[in-house]
Design an enzyme around this catalytic site. Structure first.
Site, mmCIF file in Angstrom:
data_model
loop_
_atom_site.group_PDB
_atom_site.id
_atom_site.type_symbol
_atom_site.label_atom_id
_atom_site.label_comp_id
_atom_site.label_asym_id
_atom_site.label_seq_id
_atom_site.Cartn_x
_atom_site.Cartn_y
_atom_site.Cartn_z
ATOM 1 N N SER A 104 -1.349 -62.124 -98.986
ATOM 2 C CA SER A 104 -1.184 -61.390 -97.740
ATOM 3 C C SER A 104 0.063 -61.731 -96.915
ATOM 4 C CB SER A 104 -2.400 -61.597 -96.828
ATOM 5 O OG SER A 104 -3.577 -61.141 -97.408
ATOM 6 N N GLN A 106 1.022 -61.381 -93.528
ATOM 7 C CA GLN A 106 0.037 -61.274 -92.465
ATOM 8 C C GLN A 106 0.504 -61.959 -91.194
ATOM 9 O OE1 GLN A 106 -3.140 -64.673 -92.807
ATOM 10 N NE2 GLN A 106 -2.874 -63.821 -94.885
ATOM 11 N N HIS A 108 -1.604 -63.210 -87.144
ATOM 12 C CA HIS A 108 -2.847 -63.271 -86.392
ATOM 13 C C HIS A 108 -2.589 -62.880 -84.942
ATOM 14 C CE1 HIS A 108 -4.420 -65.217 -89.917
ATOM 15 N NE2 HIS A 108 -3.530 -66.183 -89.812
ATOM 16 N N LYS A 131 -6.429 -66.855 -83.855
ATOM 17 C CA LYS A 131 -6.560 -67.642 -85.082
ATOM 18 C C LYS A 131 -5.266 -68.387 -85.404
ATOM 19 C CE LYS A 131 -8.074 -67.223 -89.908
ATOM 20 N NZ LYS A 131 -8.177 -66.301 -91.068
ATOM 21 N N GLU A 133 -3.107 -71.402 -86.826
ATOM 22 C CA GLU A 133 -3.421 -72.240 -87.983
ATOM 23 C C GLU A 133 -2.335 -73.296 -88.179
ATOM 24 O OE1 GLU A 133 -5.212 -68.658 -90.825
ATOM 25 O OE2 GLU A 133 -3.122 -69.275 -91.028
ATOM 26 N N HIS A 269 3.676 -64.473 -91.961
ATOM 27 C CA HIS A 269 3.653 -65.529 -92.967
ATOM 28 C C HIS A 269 2.872 -65.063 -94.189
ATOM 29 C CE1 HIS A 269 -0.064 -66.150 -90.606
ATOM 30 N NE2 HIS A 269 -0.597 -66.602 -91.737
ATOM 31 N N ARG A 288 -3.014 -57.565 -91.966
ATOM 32 C CA ARG A 288 -2.331 -57.643 -93.257
ATOM 33 C C ARG A 288 -1.487 -56.401 -93.518
ATOM 34 N NH1 ARG A 288 -7.715 -58.969 -94.120
ATOM 35 N NH2 ARG A 288 -8.138 -61.138 -94.699
ATOM 36 N N LYS A 294 -6.751 -55.896 -99.874
ATOM 37 C CA LYS A 294 -7.612 -55.700 -98.707
ATOM 38 C C LYS A 294 -7.009 -54.673 -97.749
ATOM 39 C CE LYS A 294 -9.633 -60.363 -98.797
ATOM 40 N NZ LYS A 294 -9.868 -61.602 -98.024
#
Length: 409
Positions: A104, A106, A108, A131, A133, A269, A288, A294
């Protein structure tokens, strides 16, 4: 079991991008965590989850009781500061990832944006939390992180006609010659146009660039500049995917064990390969747009991203030594939800007292053996209550490596 510290049974996720069988660090740790777990050499073991997230809540050993249920009945063990800030649950999700192929392109959402996305589309954005990380390499770990310096991206676009074709020749010329757009606005326009490229056009141009790279000497400067090995690898995993061109926009980062990157809200990222420790706010919100089967939300992703350019070095996250414990390295991003510590005990240390923390924490043993109330070995997961003194009697003559997730409030 003691209310102050007890073992947990972790949860395993078998996503297709994970490493296979006993080649997966996740599988090996799961095997150490649960004596009844047998590794299937045909299964892709991707993630080991530690915490109270409803999709992978851990169970207490012995007794097989959900940690989340126990904390609802015994919230005092979370600590008063953590409860005042986050309520009667753990605010973080602690993981190990074993990555075999790209996952992905992606980003957040931040907290306010997460609330909007969840209200509008709860099927794809299942909660209203942010989210952020942190990823800490266990082995050599490879990923894409943040936009490259803008001059570098513009140079890549100018030098690679296939990217210009994906953007659209007329669109590229208009953006390139614009006097009104700032450099960040130009990048946003380029990236958005590329991400929205018709799939057949994208496939044609990715195939063209891959063929052109395949004719180059792998030791040539042009092969290196075009990141030939990486391009061919990701195209082999996701043929004709828009993510194949994203490598010319995003920093390619290779972390050595112990090095890390922090993936704050709106930072684009993708993970590419390797094993890492990951800790995040307790959320499933991911936007994504590439390298994935997905749901893709290209419009949302392109609109929300941070288009500031930084170097690969600037996108690495700097850990710091613990102020009073020489065996501890601290990964402490500027958020309340989580902090991670790496604990490395050399062979000659026998009895070791963990630093006292005024909030609940989870400890994962990566290497070595010891004992608290329960024996600890590779794969052991230990819940430690707030303000709980814990001493580890370590086996002499061997190193011990652990990671600890908690809130630094």
């Amino acid at each position: 079991m003691s209310d102050g510290a007890f073992l947990l049974k972790s949860t395993i996720q078998t996503y297709p991008w994970g490493r296979v069988g006993s080649g997966s660090e996740v599988a090996l740790l799961a095997n150490g965590n649960d004596a009844s777990f047998d590794i299937d050499e045909n299964t892709t073991y991707a993630e080991l989850w530690m915490g109270t997230h409803p999709r992978g809540a851990n169970r207490i050993v012995p007794g097989d009781r959900l940690l989340s249920d126990w904390l609802k009945e015994n919230p005092q063990y979370l600590g008063s500061k953590l409860r005042q800030r986050f309520g009667d649950t753990l605010p973080f999700l602690f993981k190990v990832l074993s990555v075999n192929k790209a996952l992905s392109i992606q980003a957040h959402p931040n907290k306010a944006h997460a609330e909007i996305l969840h209200a509008a589309d709860p099927a794809h954005y299942p909660d209203d939390n942010h989210k952020p990380e942190v990823a800490i390499a266990l082995t050599e770990f490879e990923g894409l992180c943040g936009f490259r310096p803008l001059h570098e991206i513009f140079s890549n676009i100018k030098a690679i006609p296939e990217i210009q074709n994906a953007i659209g020749a007329a669109t590229y010329t208009r953006i390139n010659e614009s006097k009104e757009l700032s450099d960040e606005q130009k990048l946003k326009s380029y990236f958005t146009a590329m991400m929205k490229c018709d799939q057949s056009v994208m496939e044609t141009n990715v195939e063209s660039l891959v063929k052109r790279v395949g004719l180059l000497d792998v030791n040539s400067s042009e092969y290196t500049r075009l990141q030939g090995e990486l391009l061919c690898r990701v195209n082999g995993q996701f043929p004709g995917d828009v993510g194949c061109f994203s490598i010319y926009f995003l920093n390619h980062i290779v972390l050595k064990p112990g090095e890390s990157m922090y993936l704050e809200a709106t930072l684009p990222h993708a993970y590419l390969s390797g094993d890492c420790i990951e800790c995040m706010a307790c959320s499933d919100n991911v936007v994504r747009a590439g390298f994935t089967p997905k749901y893709k939300d290209v419009d949302t992703l392109c609109e929300m991203l941070n288009y500031s350019g930084k170097t690969a070095s600037e996108n690495r996250f700097k850990a710091r030594p613990h102020p009073s414990d020489p065996y501890v390295t601290v990964y402490d991003p500027d958020i309340d939800d989580f902090t991670v510590s790496k604990i490395e005990l050399p062979a000659d240390v026998t009895d070791y007292s963990l630093p006292l923390i005024d909030g609940a924490s989870i400890i994962l043993v990566i290497e070595g053996e010891g004992r608290t109330i329960e024996p600890l070995s590779r794969g052991s997961v230990l819940f430690v209550s707030a303000n709980q003194n814990v001493t580890i009697a370590k086996s002499n003559g061997q190193r011990m490596l652990m990671f600890r997730a908690y809130c630094q409030l």
